[in-house]
Motif scaffolding. Structure first.
Motif, mmCIF file in Angstrom:
data_model
loop_
_atom_site.group_PDB
_atom_site.id
_atom_site.type_symbol
_atom_site.label_atom_id
_atom_site.label_comp_id
_atom_site.label_asym_id
_atom_site.label_seq_id
_atom_site.Cartn_x
_atom_site.Cartn_y
_atom_site.Cartn_z
ATOM 1 N N ALA A 129 -38.287 70.700 -36.715
ATOM 2 C CA ALA A 129 -37.341 69.590 -36.617
ATOM 3 C C ALA A 129 -37.148 69.123 -35.184
ATOM 4 O O ALA A 129 -36.548 68.083 -34.939
ATOM 5 C CB ALA A 129 -35.995 70.004 -37.210
ATOM 6 N N GLY A 130 -37.647 69.894 -34.235
ATOM 7 C CA GLY A 130 -37.519 69.515 -32.829
ATOM 8 C C GLY A 130 -36.336 70.134 -32.133
ATOM 9 O O GLY A 130 -36.275 70.147 -30.894
ATOM 10 N N GLN A 131 -35.371 70.685 -32.881
ATOM 11 C CA GLN A 131 -34.168 71.212 -32.248
ATOM 12 C C GLN A 131 -34.459 72.459 -31.412
ATOM 13 O O GLN A 131 -33.887 72.649 -30.341
ATOM 14 C CB GLN A 131 -33.106 71.517 -33.309
ATOM 15 C CG GLN A 131 -32.541 70.277 -33.999
ATOM 16 C CD GLN A 131 -31.857 69.340 -33.021
ATOM 17 O OE1 GLN A 131 -32.454 68.385 -32.565
ATOM 18 N NE2 GLN A 131 -30.611 69.616 -32.704
ATOM 19 N N HIS A 132 -35.346 73.319 -31.911
ATOM 20 C CA HIS A 132 -35.717 74.490 -31.111
ATOM 21 C C HIS A 132 -36.485 74.064 -29.861
ATOM 22 O O HIS A 132 -36.296 74.622 -28.779
ATOM 23 C CB HIS A 132 -36.553 75.461 -31.946
ATOM 24 C CG HIS A 132 -37.019 76.662 -31.174
ATOM 25 N ND1 HIS A 132 -36.139 77.530 -30.576
ATOM 26 C CD2 HIS A 132 -38.269 77.123 -30.881
ATOM 27 C CE1 HIS A 132 -36.823 78.486 -29.964
ATOM 28 N NE2 HIS A 132 -38.117 78.266 -30.116
ATOM 29 N N GLY A 133 -37.328 73.052 -30.009
ATOM 30 C CA GLY A 133 -38.055 72.538 -28.848
ATOM 31 C C GLY A 133 -37.124 71.953 -27.808
ATOM 32 O O GLY A 133 -37.287 72.184 -26.601
ATOM 33 N N VAL A 134 -36.129 71.203 -28.250
ATOM 34 C CA VAL A 134 -35.157 70.619 -27.324
ATOM 35 C C VAL A 134 -34.363 71.724 -26.631
ATOM 36 O O VAL A 134 -34.130 71.679 -25.415
ATOM 37 C CB VAL A 134 -34.211 69.651 -28.061
ATOM 38 C CG1 VAL A 134 -33.048 69.234 -27.170
ATOM 39 C CG2 VAL A 134 -34.984 68.420 -28.525
ATOM 40 N N GLY A 152 -46.148 70.118 -34.888
ATOM 41 C CA GLY A 152 -47.064 69.486 -35.820
ATOM 42 C C GLY A 152 -47.053 67.968 -35.692
ATOM 43 O O GLY A 152 -45.999 67.357 -35.478
ATOM 44 N N GLU A 153 -48.215 67.378 -35.830
ATOM 45 C CA GLU A 153 -48.346 65.928 -35.674
ATOM 46 C C GLU A 153 -47.446 65.175 -36.645
ATOM 47 O O GLU A 153 -46.855 64.149 -36.297
ATOM 48 C CB GLU A 153 -49.806 65.537 -35.898
ATOM 49 C CG GLU A 153 -50.162 64.120 -35.512
ATOM 50 C CD GLU A 153 -51.645 63.871 -35.656
ATOM 51 O OE1 GLU A 153 -52.270 63.442 -34.667
ATOM 52 O OE2 GLU A 153 -52.188 64.109 -36.747
ATOM 53 N N ARG A 154 -47.315 65.699 -37.862
ATOM 54 C CA ARG A 154 -46.452 65.044 -38.848
ATOM 55 C C ARG A 154 -44.996 65.107 -38.411
ATOM 56 O O ARG A 154 -44.237 64.134 -38.555
ATOM 57 C CB ARG A 154 -46.622 65.714 -40.210
ATOM 58 C CG ARG A 154 -45.772 65.100 -41.314
ATOM 59 C CD ARG A 154 -46.213 65.535 -42.692
ATOM 60 N NE ARG A 154 -45.293 65.060 -43.698
ATOM 61 C CZ ARG A 154 -44.443 65.826 -44.371
ATOM 62 N NH1 ARG A 154 -44.408 67.128 -44.134
ATOM 63 N NH2 ARG A 154 -43.628 65.322 -45.269
ATOM 64 N N ASP A 155 -44.589 66.244 -37.852
ATOM 65 C CA ASP A 155 -43.209 66.369 -37.386
ATOM 66 C C ASP A 155 -42.961 65.516 -36.148
ATOM 67 O O ASP A 155 -41.843 65.009 -35.950
ATOM 68 C CB ASP A 155 -42.886 67.835 -37.086
ATOM 69 C CG ASP A 155 -42.810 68.679 -38.348
ATOM 70 O OD1 ASP A 155 -42.546 68.114 -39.418
ATOM 71 O OD2 ASP A 155 -43.018 69.902 -38.256
ATOM 72 N N ILE A 156 -43.965 65.349 -35.302
ATOM 73 C CA ILE A 156 -43.817 64.466 -34.140
ATOM 74 C C ILE A 156 -43.508 63.051 -34.590
ATOM 75 O O ILE A 156 -42.663 62.355 -33.990
ATOM 76 C CB ILE A 156 -45.101 64.499 -33.274
ATOM 77 C CG1 ILE A 156 -45.161 65.823 -32.494
ATOM 78 C CG2 ILE A 156 -45.156 63.317 -32.312
ATOM 79 C CD1 ILE A 156 -46.431 66.008 -31.693
ATOM 80 N N THR A 182 -47.423 70.719 -39.667
ATOM 81 C CA THR A 182 -45.976 70.957 -39.638
ATOM 82 C C THR A 182 -45.709 72.316 -38.998
ATOM 83 O O THR A 182 -46.516 72.828 -38.230
ATOM 84 C CB THR A 182 -45.367 70.870 -41.054
ATOM 85 O OG1 THR A 182 -46.042 71.799 -41.919
ATOM 86 C CG2 THR A 182 -45.510 69.465 -41.634
ATOM 87 N N LEU A 183 -44.565 72.916 -39.310
ATOM 88 C CA LEU A 183 -44.077 74.075 -38.585
ATOM 89 C C LEU A 183 -45.006 75.283 -38.664
ATOM 90 O O LEU A 183 -45.211 75.982 -37.674
ATOM 91 C CB LEU A 183 -42.680 74.443 -39.095
ATOM 92 C CG LEU A 183 -41.987 75.626 -38.425
ATOM 93 C CD1 LEU A 183 -41.859 75.432 -36.926
ATOM 94 C CD2 LEU A 183 -40.609 75.844 -39.060
ATOM 95 N N LYS A 184 -45.571 75.563 -39.839
ATOM 96 C CA LYS A 184 -46.454 76.725 -39.967
ATOM 97 C C LYS A 184 -47.607 76.635 -38.983
ATOM 98 O O LYS A 184 -47.941 77.620 -38.299
ATOM 99 C CB LYS A 184 -47.005 76.818 -41.396
ATOM 100 C CG LYS A 184 -48.043 77.945 -41.569
ATOM 101 C CD LYS A 184 -48.555 78.002 -42.984
ATOM 102 C CE LYS A 184 -49.565 76.927 -43.298
ATOM 103 N NZ LYS A 184 -50.863 77.156 -42.613
ATOM 104 N N ASP A 185 -48.218 75.477 -38.885
ATOM 105 C CA ASP A 185 -49.375 75.316 -38.019
ATOM 106 C C ASP A 185 -48.981 75.294 -36.543
ATOM 107 O O ASP A 185 -49.727 75.773 -35.689
ATOM 108 C CB ASP A 185 -50.129 74.047 -38.411
ATOM 109 C CG ASP A 185 -50.491 74.075 -39.881
ATOM 110 O OD1 ASP A 185 -51.375 74.850 -40.258
ATOM 111 O OD2 ASP A 185 -49.831 73.355 -40.663
#
Length: 401
Positions: A129-134, A152-156, A182-185
């Motif tokens: 979701a990006g929150q951990h990245g942020v 993941g490209e789809r999540d981006i 997505t997250l797994k990859d």
């Protein structure tokens, strides 16, 4: 909405969510199934964490950072209008009000301080979701570290706001184009990258997954949610302890942290998964990302793709401690559909003036459905952790509403 497990009585004794057994085991789950090149790195993290967690100076420094930078403690908010409509007393533990907008900052601040203590100069992270990245990018900027985030490209595409935030904070965001994107990859790519960077980098795993000591370590950094909520409920509720404690579950970090505060009480623990990513509901025993747990698999034992409208729940498994809590009967794991989650998000916005993350909306959807369907007795007290705010999901919601 589907119930997939039940509680067993009596409630297990104190220590249910204590330190794992030897080799990082929670019952038959957990362990350290890491490539040989990472076994030593995991051992170093384990030793460093044990040393730091026993050091009052480290814990004091973390508490100060969480207070003055992340905004802890977060409030316990009574959802008055929604409670009246449902016939229960619903309280929200407001992790959406932390700096960066989710619970992720609790774990990341801890791991970033640990990395500094270990002499590491770069954080590696995965994010859905990006929150951990942020949160990782935020902690890195605060402590003068570099950050590389795999996504993941789809999540981006569906979390463009958080991608911008990470880059503005100085992090490198690496698109992952393999598999489901997505997250797994993203997790798989981050772990592969760590193999060649253990000397100067710390892998900051975002959930209670991965090889030992990560499931335990992340839960301990997130335990602040449950500990705070336990004290707040003692002051707020006549009974001192809620009847039900509810949290959404992907890998399950904030749920583990919340449950840890109530594991030795009579409160009933409910983990809410996405219908398309229900590791605890429909998973089978397997090994992925360094630990033995419950994962969605085909007949040949291959990990299958998960699906959820909430990127943070788009993971085909569950943390090993959750699998253990399920087997003990201490926690009950249920599922919610995309449509139910969206409906719950709208309802909270229009009754309480709070737009939740779609991940959190899954937990709320179960509360609404259980209250309406009679599974939550009238007058029950319910504590629900609101894991994050819904700013990141506005684009998704705009397409649906």
């Amino acid at each position: 909405m589907r119930d997939v497990s039940t509680w067993r009585e009596p409630v297990p004794p104190d220590g249910t969510m204590g330190e794992p057994r030897a080799r990082g085991r929670f019952g038959e789950y957990g362990g350290r199934y890491a490539p040989e090149s990472l076994v030593e790195a995991c051992r170093e993290v384990d030793e460093a964490f044990r040393d730091a967690w026993a050091d009052p100076g480290f814990r004091g420094a973390l508490a100060r950072l969480l207070a003055v930078h992340a905004g802890r403690p977060t409030p316990l908010t009574p959802a008055r209008r929604l409670s009246e409509a449902l016939g229960v007393q619903l309280y929200l533990k407001r992790e959406d009000l932390t700096h960066t907008g989710s619970h992720k900052i609790n774990n990341v601040m801890g791991q970033a301080l640990l990395a500094t203590r270990m002499g590491r100069r770069r954080l590696i992270a995965e994010t859905g979701a990006g929150q951990h990245g942020v949160a990782t990018a935020t902690a890195a900027a605060l402590l003068g570290l570099e950050a590389t985030v795999f996504m993941g490209e789809r999540d981006i595409e569906r979390q463009a706001l958080n991608v911008f935030r990470m880059r503005m904070l100085g992090a490198e965001v690496v698109p992952v184009t393999t598999g489901s994107r997505t997250l797994k990859d993203a997790t798989s790519e981050a772990m592969r990258h760590w193999v060649g960077a253990t000397g100067d980098s710390h892998y900051c795993i975002g959930s209670v997954v991965g090889p030992d000591p990560y499931p335990w370590m992340v839960r301990e950094f997130q335990r602040i949610i449950g500990d705070e909520a336990r004290g707040q409920c003692a002051a707020e509720l006549r009974t001192g302890v809620p009847d039900y404690v509810v949290a959404c579950v992907g890998g399950g970090s904030h749920a583990a942290g919340t449950f840890a505060g109530f594991a030795d009480t009579p409160a009933r623990l409910v983990g809410v998964e996405a219908e398309g990513g229900a590791g605890a509901a429909r998973g089978r025993l397997g090994v992925l990302h360094g630990c033995r747990s419950l994962f969605l698999q085909d007949d040949d034992g291959q990990i299958t793709q998960a699906h959820s409208i909430a990127a943070g729940l788009d993971y085909p498994g569950v943390g090993p401690e959750h699998a253990h809590l399920r087997d003990l009967g201490r926690a009950r794991y249920v599922t919610v559909t995309d449509d139910e989650a969206v409906g719950a998000a709208v309802r909270l916005a229009r009754t309480e003036g709070i737009v939740p993350a779609l991940e959190s909306a899954h937990a709320l959807a179960w509360v609404i459905g259980a209250a309406d369907g009679g599974d939550l007795p009238a007058g029950s007290t319910v504590l629900m952790t609101l894991s994050g705010r819904g700013d990141k999901d506005v684009s998704t919601l705009k397409e649906l509403l």
